[in-house]
Design an enzyme around this catalytic site. Sequence first.
Site, PDB file in Angstrom:
ATOM      1  N   HIS A 121       3.542   1.342  -0.370  1.00 38.98           N
ATOM      2  CA  HIS A 121       2.213   0.770  -0.584  1.00 38.98           C
ATOM      3  C   HIS A 121       1.322   1.800  -0.015  1.00 38.98           C
ATOM      4  O   HIS A 121       0.115   1.213   0.106  1.00 38.98           O
ATOM      5  CB  HIS A 121       2.089  -0.827  -0.296  1.00 38.98           C
ATOM      6  CG  HIS A 121       2.953  -1.375  -1.164  1.00 38.98           C
ATOM      7  ND1 HIS A 121       2.642  -1.392  -2.508  1.00 38.98           N
ATOM      8  CD2 HIS A 121       3.680  -2.684  -1.016  1.00 38.98           C
ATOM      9  CE1 HIS A 121       3.449  -2.565  -3.305  1.00 38.98           C
ATOM     10  NE2 HIS A 121       4.220  -2.998  -2.063  1.00 38.98           N
ATOM     11  N   HIS A 139      -1.965  -2.522   0.977  1.00 40.60           N
ATOM     12  CA  HIS A 139      -1.672  -1.446   1.230  1.00 40.60           C
ATOM     13  C   HIS A 139      -2.666  -0.952   2.283  1.00 40.60           C
ATOM     14  O   HIS A 139      -2.572   0.343   2.703  1.00 40.60           O
ATOM     15  CB  HIS A 139      -2.631  -0.797  -0.149  1.00 40.60           C
ATOM     16  CG  HIS A 139      -4.031  -1.510  -0.225  1.00 40.60           C
ATOM     17  ND1 HIS A 139      -5.052  -1.564   0.702  1.00 40.60           N
ATOM     18  CD2 HIS A 139      -4.426  -2.171  -1.371  1.00 40.60           C
ATOM     19  CE1 HIS A 139      -5.927  -2.448   0.175  1.00 40.60           C
ATOM     20  NE2 HIS A 139      -5.557  -2.795  -1.116  1.00 40.60           N
ATOM     21  N   ASP A 160       4.702   6.245  -1.617  1.00 45.54           N
ATOM     22  CA  ASP A 160       5.386   5.846  -2.932  1.00 45.54           C
ATOM     23  C   ASP A 160       5.596   7.067  -3.872  1.00 45.54           C
ATOM     24  O   ASP A 160       6.639   7.100  -4.545  1.00 45.54           O
ATOM     25  CB  ASP A 160       4.361   4.843  -3.447  1.00 45.54           C
ATOM     26  CG  ASP A 160       4.539   3.398  -3.008  1.00 45.54           C
ATOM     27  OD1 ASP A 160       5.397   3.312  -2.080  1.00 45.54           O
ATOM     28  OD2 ASP A 160       3.654   2.673  -3.454  1.00 45.54           O
ATOM     29  N   GLU A 172      -3.280   3.718  -5.069  1.00 40.98           N
ATOM     30  CA  GLU A 172      -3.356   2.557  -4.610  1.00 40.98           C
ATOM     31  C   GLU A 172      -4.748   1.982  -5.035  1.00 40.98           C
ATOM     32  O   GLU A 172      -5.792   2.815  -5.171  1.00 40.98           O
ATOM     33  CB  GLU A 172      -3.412   2.534  -2.887  1.00 40.98           C
ATOM     34  CG  GLU A 172      -2.082   2.835  -2.476  1.00 40.98           C
ATOM     35  CD  GLU A 172      -1.000   1.661  -2.687  1.00 40.98           C
ATOM     36  OE1 GLU A 172      -1.401   0.815  -2.886  1.00 40.98           O
ATOM     37  OE2 GLU A 172       0.204   2.339  -2.849  1.00 40.98           O
TER      38      GLU A 172
END
Length: 727
Positions: free
Chosen positions: A682, A592, A687, A543
């Site tokens: 996210h 995020h 992920d 992220e």
Amino acid sequence: MKKTDPRLVLAIAASGLVMALWLVLMSVIVWSTLTQDERTAVGDVLASRTALVAVGWLIGLMLVAGVLRVLHRRYVGAPYRLLEETRVVLSATTPQKLKPRGTAEMQALANAVNELAAQRDQLRGDMSEQVAQASVRVQQEKDRLAALMAELNQSVVVCNRDGRILLYNQRARQQFRALSPEPGLADGAELVGIGRSIYAVFDRQLLAHALERIHQSLVRGVASPSAQFVTTTQGGQLLRVQVAPVRAVGDDGVAAQATQAVVSGFVLLLNNVTASVEEEAARDQLLHGLTEGSRASLANIQAAVDMLGYSDLEPAMRERFLAVVREEVGAMGQRITDLAQRATQRLKTRWPMEDMLGADLATAAQRQIAAHCTCPVTLDAVDASVWLKVDSYTLLQALTYLAHRLVEEFEVRFLQLRLQAVGAHAQLDLVWSGQAMSNETVMSWEMDTMRFGSERSPLTVRDVIERHGGEMWFERERARHQAFFRFMLPLASVQGVVDAALGESDFSRPEYYDFDLFQMSEEGSALDDRLLSELTYTVFDTETTGLNPAGGDAIIQLGAARIVNGKLLRQECFEQLVNPGRPIPAASVPIHGISEDMVVDKPRIGEVLPVFHAFAQDTVLVAHNAAFDMRFLQLQEEATGIAFHQPVLDTLLLSAVVHPHQDSHRLEAIAERFNVTVLGRHTALGDALVTAEIWLRLIPLLKEQGIHTLRQAREAAQKTYYARLKY
């Protein structure tokens, strides 16, 4: 963006050519029927309108192209998409259905495929049930082994002959993380894990020497050979290691004879002796100081005594030598006192504080007091749910000592134990009926060194209470004609109790061992020529503050999971927030969920990357749109000196390889296609886990297309349209 089917382009071009030829042909036919004057008139009319004719042709071609595109999508693209989705259903390990769409014929075909898939799933379920019934005893043995390993206080690690870890217990997991040079980053997860190399912790030559000694013992016919050594780790810890072989088992299930010396792996029993060695060194130094100091004092005393033997010694000199004797005797006494105090302090911490069920402590105290005091002891109101953080050895000594004095000095004939939780502490009461005592007596018992019968201890009850950080007092219950000593003891933390019970969780046991790794070896083909199903993967995601790595955007979270032997190890994950050293745009926070206050006290990427590099060592990297994530890592190479040279696979590119006719290859679209549940979208670890599940489903689909090895997968990925993306 989806690549246009070249057949559609060819069809549109052919349609345009046919339209042009038809226009020319009709013009020629009409022209042949005209007289010369009519031809002149028509020529004059059309001469200035040629562009209009061309525009009309283009408009007609566009209309034809639109119709062809709709027809292509409905009657050519749809069957291909259905074929790709059918292959997903075919390779799925769980029941999955197609979504009927398109023409009535396509919907009927999808329903027929669903019926066949349902029949397949029913047959698969019946077969799985039969296999499960047939393997119940094997699974029970595995569960017993897992439960035994989870409960052992000894750290146990089992490796195959190449040093790849295939089993470890909870104790080893905790110890390996304590050995990490950076245990605060990602919980030290870079050292321990199924399929990891034990040589990340131990020197390869050291273990090779131990295994050679075991091999020689096997050749000599030793029934149970083993080897031991002591080594230091990168974190500066001192480990005592015992090595034992795992004998190879033949096809008939019989272990190889000792004389054959066939070893398929080895077992390591680990013990961190850092603290004990330091204690021994301190004690040796203390004894050495006592010895050397006493030798010097005795020499001085002997010299002074010799001088005092002279009758003609002057009074001043006699007094001087007497002072030397007094001084040296005092110094010796002080050294002995210091030694005794240090020995007593060591006794206070000799037995570790441990998580213990309160009911077990009360039962043990009941048995020990009854055995030493020949007095009946009962349990009353003992809370079975209370967990204590205690040094059970010294606490039982204190309870037995007090009970012994009650019986001996106050002729108490009946004792009782109670245990209840009150706030952050537990109340342990030693209750009796009979003669009361004064507070002065209680204080003297508390400060005297403990002794009962032939057993003695330099510790006092006060020492034991201070060791636990608790309190003890005497109290009377006049209404019930009872009195009791009350101990306030610390409760075990929730985390401690959870750690103690980790072996019983839904995920801990199955992922702590994989005996199939006994069959794997590092010898053989190069990594590029290894089968995709045999490789070990680190599936990761990042992220970031934004989407422009070259423009200064930075990593704010790094997450990864491992795939070993075709299994996703959910407990061996890496997750770490990172301080980017720059503001996090407010527009990206809702995506995020990471705000600046969450990363302000987190390590910088320069501290995190070495640990992640160790976590991903000797594995193939996998990511979705890997070019984006790898670009962020590559931009840190110069600053950190950390470079990721291992192969990289991209699930976005490989999805386009197996499903070229699908409209989207976004992570959510692929997950929906494969029936993968998306959790924690996210977030880096969320992920990464979704990507790992997708990759496991892609492997058999790639195999159907003849893509078996890592080299073939990388070459196929580079041929896709999406491989052109750069960051």
